[in-house]
Design a protein around this motif. Sequence first.
Motif, PDB file in Angstrom:
ATOM      1  N   GLU B 139       0.670  -1.048   0.102  1.00 26.00           N
ATOM      2  CA  GLU B 139      -0.011   0.209   0.014  1.00 26.00           C
ATOM      3  C   GLU B 139       0.962   1.070  -0.020  1.00 26.00           C
ATOM      4  O   GLU B 139       1.950   1.420   0.538  1.00 26.00           O
ATOM      5  N   VAL B 142      -0.886   8.646  -1.454  1.00 25.54           N
ATOM      6  CA  VAL B 142      -1.085   9.581  -2.778  1.00 25.54           C
ATOM      7  C   VAL B 142      -1.000  10.860  -2.144  1.00 25.54           C
ATOM      8  O   VAL B 142      -1.604  11.438  -1.429  1.00 25.54           O
ATOM      9  N   GLY B 228       0.448   8.344  -8.182  1.00 29.97           N
ATOM     10  CA  GLY B 228       0.150   8.712  -6.840  1.00 29.97           C
ATOM     11  C   GLY B 228       1.536   9.427  -6.138  1.00 29.97           C
ATOM     12  O   GLY B 228       1.326  10.258  -4.958  1.00 29.97           O
ATOM     13  N   LEU B 567      -8.715   9.396  -8.804  1.00 27.36           N
ATOM     14  CA  LEU B 567      -7.315   8.788  -8.233  1.00 27.36           C
ATOM     15  C   LEU B 567      -6.938   9.641  -6.968  1.00 27.36           C
ATOM     16  O   LEU B 567      -6.497   8.901  -6.077  1.00 27.36           O
ATOM     17  N   GLN B 570      -8.363   8.653  -3.801  1.00 23.71           N
ATOM     18  CA  GLN B 570      -8.106   7.133  -2.954  1.00 23.71           C
ATOM     19  C   GLN B 570      -7.369   7.566  -1.664  1.00 23.71           C
ATOM     20  O   GLN B 570      -6.584   8.136  -1.673  1.00 23.71           O
ATOM     21  N   LYS B 572      -5.586   5.224  -0.168  1.00 19.12           N
ATOM     22  CA  LYS B 572      -4.277   4.313  -0.481  1.00 19.12           C
ATOM     23  C   LYS B 572      -4.392   3.737  -1.773  1.00 19.12           C
ATOM     24  O   LYS B 572      -5.226   3.427  -2.405  1.00 19.12           O
ATOM     25  N   LEU B 573      -3.149   3.903  -2.477  1.00 17.39           N
ATOM     26  CA  LEU B 573      -3.083   2.992  -3.744  1.00 17.39           C
ATOM     27  C   LEU B 573      -2.416   1.618  -3.415  1.00 17.39           C
ATOM     28  O   LEU B 573      -1.707   1.465  -2.513  1.00 17.39           O
ATOM     29  N   GLU B 574      -2.645   0.710  -4.340  1.00 16.73           N
ATOM     30  CA  GLU B 574      -1.875  -0.438  -4.279  1.00 16.73           C
ATOM     31  C   GLU B 574      -0.964  -0.611  -5.230  1.00 16.73           C
ATOM     32  O   GLU B 574      -0.990  -0.223  -6.500  1.00 16.73           O
ATOM     33  N   HIS B 575       0.202  -1.181  -4.821  1.00 14.95           N
ATOM     34  CA  HIS B 575       1.279  -1.170  -5.803  1.00 14.95           C
ATOM     35  C   HIS B 575       1.634  -2.874  -6.041  1.00 14.95           C
ATOM     36  O   HIS B 575       1.528  -3.609  -5.213  1.00 14.95           O
TER      37      HIS B 575
END
Lengths: 139, 655
Positions: B139, B142, B228, B567, B570, B572-575
Amino acid sequence: MSEFEPKVVAFLCRWCASAGADLAGTSRLPYPPNAIPIRVNCSGRVEPQWVVEALKAGADGVLIGGCHPGDCHYVAGNYKTRRRVYLLRKVLAELGIESERVRLEWISATEGARFAQVMAEFVAALKRLGPLHGNGGAR
Amino acid sequence: MPEIKPRIGVFVCHCGKNIAGTVDVAKLAEAASRFPGVVYATHYEYMCSDPGQALLKRAIREQRLTGVVVAACSPSMHEETFRRAAEEAGLNPYLLEVANIREQVSWVHSGPAATRKALQVTRAVVEKVQGNRPLRPAEIGVVRRALVVGGGIAGIQAALDIANAGFEVILVERSPSIGGHMAQLSETFPTLDCSQCILTPKMVEVARHPRIRILAYSEVEEVSGFVGNYRVRIRKKPTYVDPGKCNLCGECAKVCPVRVPNEFDRGLSLRAAIYIPFPQAVPSTYTLDEKNCLGLVPLRCGQCAEVCEAKAIDFDMHEEILEEEVGAIVLATGYELYPKEAMAEYGYGTVPDVIDGLEFERLLSASGPTRGEIRRPSDGKIPKEVVFIQCSGSRDPEHHKPYCSKICCMYTAKHALLYRHAVPDGQAYVFYIDIRAGGKDYEEFVNRAMEEERILYIRGKVAKVFREGEKVVVWGVDTLTGRRVEVRADLVVLAQAIVPSPGTEELARKLRVACGGEGFLKEAHPKLRPLEALTAGVFLAGAAQGPKDIPESVAQASGAAAKVVALLSQPKLEHAPEVAEVEEALCSGCGICAPQCPYGAITVDEVAHVNEILCEGCGTCVAACPSGALTFRNVEDEQILRMVRAALEVADVGV
């Protein structure tokens, strides 16, 4: 005896060559079914050892498909591949294996027709070369 | 630890007849059930359908599957669908793989060979999945700020929409003012709204917006990072004028001894070396153009500073490099007209009274060099016969650009109509191939030009344009009558092809974004993802992606802004977790890997370390590692070799 059908392993990068192969499918462009496609993220992931192992395991040729120079999704993976394949082909030639059996091609995601054409050309070239493992695949 | 015996399930999709019409799916499922490691194999009409996914989920639970292969379409289509279904059934999604037996098999092969290749492909993926490990995406946070590159109408709209949604925006523009080409236009089709009158309120809104920071006279130098979390280096060129102090009195420009062609008027007027592109410029300040100034180091003139009462001029100003962090980037770099040198056959660049569409806009504009009077460049006379040539450089694959520039039919009709309003006793001719007036009220507008304004439309191409005395002679063919046409005109206006603005490809390379064959920025999917670049977190707006008129550019900009807002909202972004990793016990710390990495994700001390967030997963370092210490999650060497051997075995045995 039926005609010699070369066995090919094709390592295709996800963003260009494999997407180009998908486009050949979407556009219904037929090509010889000799190659087993294996998708990797980048042609830079392809290890020379994989190519050697594929030839040892019975492949008559190996195709590596990557993005055109300058278009690599990962900036420069294809340049690394180009150097590695250059060296590998030299080593293979030293071992008596025709360097034409290992082919590196740049195929973009929009070049479905080119993918089909490359595949047809490669298979034809391998037919001319004959089996790598002598008579009908004995090794 | 005892080895857990694999329990793999194989699901063969018919895709209606798309796969089942060519591949013997029943035979494939039957053969797959006998592959090593496989405990369950079946086939179904549409695996992506709800019942298909339910079948998958039920089997995962009931058969206690440890891995799944769905033999179906390309993984780029439904991998996500199936992995989510697997997750819902309690299986780690990274233990599911898709074997592509549609795009790369059933659609390109036929007969028994198709079934055999489907078997090989499926067999290989069954081998691979047995080596997969359960993974969890990392996680990442952003940065809730966006960068918009290009300050034309598309960039302005995108910046306003993002900022109004509550996020900070950095708007980078390389020229001294935002506004783009729209600021140069006189009126807009099909309503004949004054272009500056509808644009400047938006420019003012941008200037006043508390969340928008304008970096004019600036360029993007370098971009690193990822969705992000982009890091951007921006080069801010010195304007030598403090915008906070400049009161726009204009005394500096009056005393400046230099006169050079004014870019804003497309060279139809002259400006000083210190100038403001147009009165409503934003940021509202003069700019000293270093290249044309008599000399700053050492100072050779300095008259501008002497007369500046506000003391706004600072010859010691330096270029600045700004480092900014942003979560998303909108590219709105716009277009330019096809260069005049390329149109020698139309006399462009050699005959002064052959001009392009934007030059004609400046002649029409009330704020232009002629204050809106149509006067031709050579002698300032009012032209009584004007020829407009459409598709100049467009739709000509042999010599110029193969594509349609899309907006020229409309703006040529507008030009001819406005010319007739300005010169009521003048005659306008339009040479065209076809009229493409697809758009709301567009066809009606062209009809108005043809019928009410008595503009003569001639269907045919122009062969040659040349000067004869005071006249510009146009030779063409009327393809409807088959007759040769000669017009002895006073002025010729070329609707030049639209090309991406200079530097588009260079910027695209910095962002790892693709350009199409003609250099326009390429969208992720031509139909379904027209607002995004293939690089996550980069979005496209306006004519940089392809020729577009104003409403389309604005719509695309608002769309791209909506994507950016989604975007940046969000938590959190997932990597993706499919990245390189180091087996430290094997690593000698040789450091061969680090320079292979284009992302700077590898650091080496005693051993190498991979920053999982920076690693994008190309695997180039893995292939370079001489000791086998670097591996790639779920694409390990052993997995690939198993795939190769198994698939070649099938080739030996045949079907």
